[in-house]
Design an enzyme around this catalytic site. Structure first.
Site, short mmCIF file in Angstrom:
data_model
loop_
_atom_site.label_atom_id
_atom_site.label_comp_id
_atom_site.label_asym_id
_atom_site.label_seq_id
_atom_site.Cartn_x
_atom_site.Cartn_y
_atom_site.Cartn_z
N HIS A 174 0.80 -1.23 0.00
CA HIS A 174 0.00 0.00 0.00
C HIS A 174 0.83 1.28 0.00
O HIS A 174 0.28 2.37 -0.07
CB HIS A 174 -0.94 0.03 1.21
C1 UD1 Z 1 -2.06 5.48 6.00
C2 UD1 Z 1 -0.73 5.93 6.62
C3 UD1 Z 1 0.29 4.82 6.47
C4 UD1 Z 1 -0.23 3.50 7.01
C5 UD1 Z 1 -1.53 3.19 6.31
C6 UD1 Z 1 -2.14 1.91 6.80
C7 UD1 Z 1 -0.22 8.33 6.49
C8 UD1 Z 1 0.64 9.33 5.82
N1 UD1 Z 1 -0.19 7.10 5.95
O1 UD1 Z 1 -1.83 5.31 4.61
O2 UD1 Z 1 1.46 5.18 7.20
O3 UD1 Z 1 0.73 2.50 6.77
O4 UD1 Z 1 -2.44 4.26 6.58
O5 UD1 Z 1 -3.27 1.59 6.04
O6 UD1 Z 1 -0.87 8.62 7.45
N2 UD1 Z 1 -9.17 4.84 1.86
C9 UD1 Z 1 -10.38 4.18 1.81
N3 UD1 Z 1 -10.96 3.86 3.00
C10 UD1 Z 1 -10.43 4.16 4.19
C11 UD1 Z 1 -9.21 4.84 4.23
C12 UD1 Z 1 -8.58 5.17 3.04
O7 UD1 Z 1 -10.89 3.89 0.75
O8 UD1 Z 1 -11.04 3.83 5.23
C13 UD1 Z 1 -8.50 5.16 0.58
C14 UD1 Z 1 -8.80 6.56 0.11
O9 UD1 Z 1 -8.84 6.54 -1.28
C15 UD1 Z 1 -7.58 7.33 0.55
C16 UD1 Z 1 -6.50 6.29 0.41
O10 UD1 Z 1 -7.10 5.06 0.77
O11 UD1 Z 1 -7.37 8.47 -0.21
C17 UD1 Z 1 -5.31 6.55 1.29
O12 UD1 Z 1 -5.71 6.70 2.66
P1 UD1 Z 1 -4.81 7.55 3.67
O13 UD1 Z 1 -5.37 7.47 5.04
O14 UD1 Z 1 -4.57 8.90 3.11
O15 UD1 Z 1 -3.41 6.82 3.60
P2 UD1 Z 1 -3.04 5.27 3.60
O16 UD1 Z 1 -2.49 4.92 2.28
O17 UD1 Z 1 -4.14 4.42 4.14
#
Ligand code: UD1
Length: 388
Positions: A222
């Protein structure tokens, strides 16, 4: 409100969670705090992760109480997400005047809440302090460095973290080596992990695939550096497909990765019955999948630690890691996206079972207890100083 003006009655410890890897770190802490009446807690969820399978399922598996406050920030760019957490967290501090703000790990919510707290004079406790990948292109590295700079109490998972912090000017008096709360969760739940067969069946797949002599590999992916560009994600998935010809692979797909596979039209690369794509899994499902695997291939930080604790070989699909202890003492090997290194690692697993290691010092299931014990004394001392 300045630090000197804080009210003298001890408020709750504001415990912050935002994203999935925070939940398994916070669960043992809340349990440990419950043994100390002087450490009441206020669980605040920023809402960074919000999907049921990224959130609710893990809360249930880990027996986490429902958060008292959910800031509901959701997804956004780093700036938007960080700013939204800050904006929404500030009134919580005004209204609840906690004794301190406790943050875990390195996600955006960790830094955002810490920034609000330091500017308002609330002490910050950082659990999992001092880990460094020395790669400032990683958003998490920025979150780690900055949070540690402003934290008042820093709890570390391994001894090298102390040196990293002191090099950055952190006063050693603030640092305590306590062990790894993520491993507290792992050891507490290992016996109730769900079997890989039942997880596959529950997701509509035939568990017969798991019966092969070689076993199976488990994959999570991821990191933006691996999944956000088609020219990196495409070749990486091709290598994993090659791996799957030797060893069937079970993926637990992060929503970011699933979305990018579709956006970059890469679904055909993973279209083989030797690669099983599952939605994000609960804690007990993931623990079962990893415990039963011949190897994990991952870019997750937590999984590098969990495989080391379980003695399962791990091939980390990154060039660096902030968790070098898992390489030096544990079962982890850094392979990046290098096809030859990945295939070499898999061959080693198939031929000899792969890298063996030992469990690092104080990864013994009692880190949260050590933190609770230390915090009760530390807060009592601070409190008596404020009162005096
Ligand atoms: C975040 C953390 C990362 C951690 C990861 C675990 C930061 C900078 N990154 O990354 O360190 O390893 O979480 O998962 O804080 N999304 C969904 N549903 C959700 C959450 C996210 O669909 O419940 C999708 C959305 O499109 C979002 C993308 O995932 O834009 C990224 O989510 P985000 O929380 O920004 O970062 P992660 O890649 O999950």
């Amino acid at each position: 409100m300045k630090r000197e003006e804080l009210p003298s009655s001890m408020g709750p410890v504001a415990c912050i969670v935002g994203a999935r890897p925070n939940f398994m770190k916070m669960a043992p802490l809340l349990r440990a705090f419950s043994a100390y009446p002087q450490l009441p807690t206020l669980l605040v969820h920023t809402g960074q992760h919000y999907d049921a399978d990224m959130n609710d399922k893990l809360f249930a598996d880990l027996h986490l109480p429902a958060p008292e406050i959910n800031l509901g920030v959701g997804s956004g760019s780093h700036a938007v997400q960080t700013a939204e957490v800050m904006r929404r967290f500030e009134p919580v501090l005004d209204e609840r005047t906690p004794s301190c703000v406790l943050v875990v790990g390195d996600v955006n919510s960790t830094l955002a809440c810490s920034l609000v707290a330091v500017k308002k004079g609330f002490p910050i406790v950082h659990v999992e302090a001092g880990l460094r990948s020395f790669d400032r292109a990683m958003p998490e590295e920025i979150n780690r460095v900055l949070t540690d700079q402003i934290a008042d109490r820093l709890y570390t998972t391994e001894r090298t973290a102390h040196g990293n912090l002191v090099r950055e000017g952190v006063d050693p008096i603030r640092i305590r080596f306590v062990g790894n709360v993520m491993i507290d969760s792992l050891l507490a739940h290992r016996d109730s992990a769900r079997s890989s067969e039942s997880t596959l069946s529950a997701c509509g797949f035939d568990p017969a695939l798991l019966k092969q002599a070689s076993g199976y590999g488990v994959v999570t992916l991821h990191r933006p550096s691996n999944v956000d560009q088609p020219e990196t994600l495409g070749p990486l998935l091709s290598v994993l497909r090659e791996v799957s010809e030797k060893l069937p692979l079970i993926f637990a797909l992060h929503p970011r990765t699933r979305a990018n596979i579709e956006r970059f039209e890469l679904s055909h690369v993973i279209h083989t019955d030797r690669m099983i794509m599952l939605p994000p899994q609960g804690y007990l499902e993931m623990l079962g999948l990893v415990s039963g695997a011949a190897v994990a291939l991952t870019d997750s930080g937590g999984l590098q630690e969990e495989t080391t604790a379980l003695g399962i070989p791990c091939l980390t699909l990154r060039e660096n890691t902030e968790r070098m202890i898992t390489v030096e003492q544990g079962t982890n090997t850094l392979v990046g996206r290098d096809r030859d290194a990945i295939l070499r690692g898999i061959n080693e697993v198939l031929q000899s079972g792969g890298k063996r290691g030992r469990v690092p010092e104080l990864w013994d299931g009692r880190a949260a207890e050590r933190i609770a014990s230390d915090m009760s004394q530390w807060l009592a001392q601070r409190h008596s100083r404020v009162d005096a």
